[in-house]
Design a protein around this motif. Structure first.
Motif, PDB file in Angstrom:
ATOM      1  N   HIS A   1      -6.360 -11.307   9.478  1.00  0.00           N
ATOM      2  CA  HIS A   1      -5.074 -11.164   8.813  1.00  0.00           C
ATOM      3  C   HIS A   1      -3.942 -11.070   9.847  1.00  0.00           C
ATOM      4  O   HIS A   1      -4.072 -10.390  10.867  1.00  0.00           O
ATOM      5  CB  HIS A   1      -5.031  -9.904   7.948  1.00  0.00           C
ATOM      6  CG  HIS A   1      -5.736 -10.050   6.645  1.00  0.00           C
ATOM      7  ND1 HIS A   1      -6.105  -8.957   5.865  1.00  0.00           N
ATOM      8  CD2 HIS A   1      -6.148 -11.138   5.954  1.00  0.00           C
ATOM      9  CE1 HIS A   1      -6.714  -9.386   4.769  1.00  0.00           C
ATOM     10  NE2 HIS A   1      -6.749 -10.704   4.806  1.00  0.00           N
TER      11      HIS A   1
ATOM     12  N   GLU B   1      -5.168   6.649  -6.466  1.00  0.00           N
ATOM     13  CA  GLU B   1      -5.644   7.378  -5.289  1.00  0.00           C
ATOM     14  C   GLU B   1      -4.573   8.342  -4.779  1.00  0.00           C
ATOM     15  O   GLU B   1      -4.865   9.494  -4.416  1.00  0.00           O
ATOM     16  CB  GLU B   1      -6.036   6.391  -4.189  1.00  0.00           C
ATOM     17  CG  GLU B   1      -6.633   7.033  -2.954  1.00  0.00           C
ATOM     18  CD  GLU B   1      -7.055   6.014  -1.913  1.00  0.00           C
ATOM     19  OE1 GLU B   1      -7.187   6.409  -0.731  1.00  0.00           O
ATOM     20  OE2 GLU B   1      -7.237   4.833  -2.267  1.00  0.00           O
TER      21      GLU B   1
ATOM     22  N   ASP C   1       0.861  -1.182   0.000  1.00  0.00           N
ATOM     23  CA  ASP C   1       0.000   0.000   0.000  1.00  0.00           C
ATOM     24  C   ASP C   1       0.896   1.230   0.000  1.00  0.00           C
ATOM     25  O   ASP C   1       2.131   1.115  -0.121  1.00  0.00           O
ATOM     26  CB  ASP C   1      -0.990  -0.016   1.176  1.00  0.00           C
ATOM     27  CG  ASP C   1      -0.329   0.192   2.535  1.00  0.00           C
ATOM     28  OD1 ASP C   1       0.928   0.362   2.602  1.00  0.00           O
ATOM     29  OD2 ASP C   1      -1.044   0.201   3.554  1.00  0.00           O
TER      30      ASP C   1
ATOM     31  N   PRO D   1      -3.602   3.871   2.441  1.00  0.00           N
ATOM     32  CA  PRO D   1      -3.357   2.666   3.242  1.00  0.00           C
ATOM     33  C   PRO D   1      -4.416   1.590   3.024  1.00  0.00           C
ATOM     34  O   PRO D   1      -5.581   1.895   2.764  1.00  0.00           O
ATOM     35  CB  PRO D   1      -3.399   3.190   4.680  1.00  0.00           C
ATOM     36  CG  PRO D   1      -4.256   4.420   4.610  1.00  0.00           C
ATOM     37  CD  PRO D   1      -3.990   5.030   3.267  1.00  0.00           C
ATOM     38  N   LEU D   2      -3.989   0.345   3.143  1.00  0.00           N
ATOM     39  CA  LEU D   2      -4.899  -0.783   3.061  1.00  0.00           C
ATOM     40  C   LEU D   2      -5.700  -0.928   4.355  1.00  0.00           C
ATOM     41  O   LEU D   2      -5.252  -0.524   5.424  1.00  0.00           O
ATOM     42  CB  LEU D   2      -4.118  -2.090   2.830  1.00  0.00           C
ATOM     43  CG  LEU D   2      -3.625  -2.373   1.405  1.00  0.00           C
ATOM     44  CD1 LEU D   2      -2.664  -3.551   1.419  1.00  0.00           C
ATOM     45  CD2 LEU D   2      -4.790  -2.661   0.468  1.00  0.00           C
ATOM     46  N   SER D   3      -6.871  -1.529   4.256  1.00  0.00           N
ATOM     47  CA  SER D   3      -7.664  -1.882   5.429  1.00  0.00           C
ATOM     48  C   SER D   3      -7.480  -3.374   5.675  1.00  0.00           C
ATOM     49  O   SER D   3      -7.789  -4.192   4.796  1.00  0.00           O
ATOM     50  CB  SER D   3      -9.149  -1.566   5.197  1.00  0.00           C
ATOM     51  OG  SER D   3      -9.342  -0.185   5.015  1.00  0.00           O
ATOM     52  N   TRP D   4      -6.979  -3.725   6.850  1.00  0.00           N
ATOM     53  CA  TRP D   4      -6.700  -5.120   7.152  1.00  0.00           C
ATOM     54  C   TRP D   4      -7.923  -5.790   7.749  1.00  0.00           C
ATOM     55  O   TRP D   4      -8.664  -5.195   8.528  1.00  0.00           O
ATOM     56  CB  TRP D   4      -5.528  -5.227   8.131  1.00  0.00           C
ATOM     57  CG  TRP D   4      -4.301  -4.528   7.658  1.00  0.00           C
ATOM     58  CD1 TRP D   4      -3.738  -3.404   8.184  1.00  0.00           C
ATOM     59  CD2 TRP D   4      -3.486  -4.881   6.532  1.00  0.00           C
ATOM     60  NE1 TRP D   4      -2.629  -3.046   7.475  1.00  0.00           N
ATOM     61  CE2 TRP D   4      -2.444  -3.927   6.450  1.00  0.00           C
ATOM     62  CE3 TRP D   4      -3.547  -5.910   5.598  1.00  0.00           C
ATOM     63  CZ2 TRP D   4      -1.467  -3.981   5.481  1.00  0.00           C
ATOM     64  CZ3 TRP D   4      -2.569  -5.962   4.616  1.00  0.00           C
ATOM     65  CH2 TRP D   4      -1.546  -5.004   4.563  1.00  0.00           C
ATOM     66  N   ARG D   5      -8.125  -7.058   7.415  1.00  0.00           N
ATOM     67  CA  ARG D   5      -9.204  -7.849   8.003  1.00  0.00           C
ATOM     68  C   ARG D   5      -8.781  -8.358   9.380  1.00  0.00           C
ATOM     69  O   ARG D   5      -7.592  -8.479   9.680  1.00  0.00           O
ATOM     70  CB  ARG D   5      -9.531  -9.042   7.103  1.00  0.00           C
ATOM     71  CG  ARG D   5     -10.238  -8.664   5.828  1.00  0.00           C
ATOM     72  CD  ARG D   5     -10.440  -9.822   4.901  1.00  0.00           C
ATOM     73  NE  ARG D   5     -10.648 -11.112   5.578  1.00  0.00           N
ATOM     74  CZ  ARG D   5     -11.326 -12.123   5.059  1.00  0.00           C
ATOM     75  NH1 ARG D   5     -11.872 -11.994   3.868  1.00  0.00           N
ATOM     76  NH2 ARG D   5     -11.453 -13.259   5.693  1.00  0.00           N
ATOM     77  N   SER D   6      -9.763  -8.665  10.193  1.00  0.00           N
ATOM     78  CA  SER D   6      -9.471  -9.115  11.556  1.00  0.00           C
ATOM     79  C   SER D   6      -8.744 -10.452  11.580  1.00  0.00           C
ATOM     80  O   SER D   6      -8.053 -10.765  12.550  1.00  0.00           O
ATOM     81  CB  SER D   6     -10.765  -9.223  12.363  1.00  0.00           C
ATOM     82  OG  SER D   6     -11.658 -10.149  11.768  1.00  0.00           O
TER      83      SER D   6
END
Length: 288
Positions: free
Chosen positions: A159, A201, A147, A152-157
């Motif tokens: 991950h 972006e 990223d 920024p990336l959004s991380w999954r719970s």
């Protein structure tokens, strides 16, 4: 079927005596007899028959003992495969972007070929969102993603994320050009990634701060092709700093704000205890 009872049957087929099986396995003859009887009830057929003062396997018992060889070997292989202390063996599937594959994964694969030859690494090139989708479906074991500090990336719970390295990005222009205020590029044609929107972006954020909307003309995945378009005067775009991608391209620094790409190794939570994956993660070197 209880695999411990299969072990009793297999040993009986080899040793021919419940007493000898008990001695071999450190148990009692009664426990061996009860285990064999319970196994017979599980498979709904007699497995042993009297043979004087001893017993022998029935035809069904011999068949099941033959299967037991394969079954117990598979169980042992699975145990070793999951044992953190065991020699790592297995196929590891990796989805990642080209730079991380070259910079981090290939050196790790070279080392593994010498230290853990039982690990086979299979490489698939994908952009971050594609890699995350594969990881969620368990189609890969490891995702190498990136990223930007401005996107920024959004991380999954679920991950597990480890940052590998970072690199500053700048503005790629023909080599003859010199640094100028970002607003001076308002009328230029721009090049962005075709499979990931993160750099677009970032570009739109920088352009907005400079007071213009970029005219995006080309969407290109390969950085080498971005270089070709820049050299040909067909557009400009964001590129990593450091050694020039090729002669004819200059990457001007961006400092206000600074643009940094960050590379990550991402796994499903709890999966990193699998020995082949752990071995690869431990070897994803952070280049200096």
């Amino acid at each position: 079927m209880d695999v411990r009872r299969l072990r009793l049957l297999l040993e009986l087929s080899r040793l021919g005596s419940m007493h000898e099986v008990a001695a071999e396995l450190g148990t009692t003859t009664s426990a061996v007899s009860q285990g064999i009887a319970a196994l017979a009830r599980e498979v709904h057929t007699p497995l042993v028959e009297p043979d004087g003062r001893r017993v022998r396997l029935t035809p069904a018992g011999h068949r099941l003992a033959e299967h037991a060889v394969t079954i117990l070997a598979a169980v042992e292989a699975a145990r070793l495969d999951l044992d953190p202390a065991a020699e790592p063996v297995g196929v590891l599937r990796v989805a990642g972007f080209a730079t991380a594959i070259r910079r981090s994964l290939l050196p790790a694969m070279d080392d593994l070929a010498q230290t853990h030859p039982g690990i086979e690494v299979r490489v698939h090139e994908y952009e971050p969102l594609e890699a995350f989708d594969l990881l969620a479906r368990d189609d890969v074991d490891l995702a190498l993603t990136y990223d930007y500090n401005l996107a920024p990336l959004s991380w999954r719970s679920d991950h597990e994320v480890a940052e590998l390295w970072s690199v500053d990005w700048g503005l790629g222009v023909p080599a003859r050009e010199r640094r100028a205020p970002f607003a001076s590029y308002a009328d230029r044609d721009w090049i962005v990634n075709s499979r990931n929107t993160a750099d677009e972006e970032v570009l739109r954020t920088l352009a907005s701060m400079a007071g213009f909307t970029p005219r995006i003309v080309h969407r290109i995945d390969a950085l080498e092709l971005v270089d070709d378009l820049i050299v040909a005067g067909r557009g400009i775009g964001l590129l990593p700093r450091g050694p020039a991608s090729r002669r004819g391209v200059r990457v001007l620094p961006l400092t206000d704000p600074r643009v940094t790409m960050r590379a990550y190794a991402v796994t499903r939570r709890g999966r990193d205890r699998w020995p082949p994956l752990r071995a690869v993660l431990d070897r994803l070197a952070v280049p200096t």
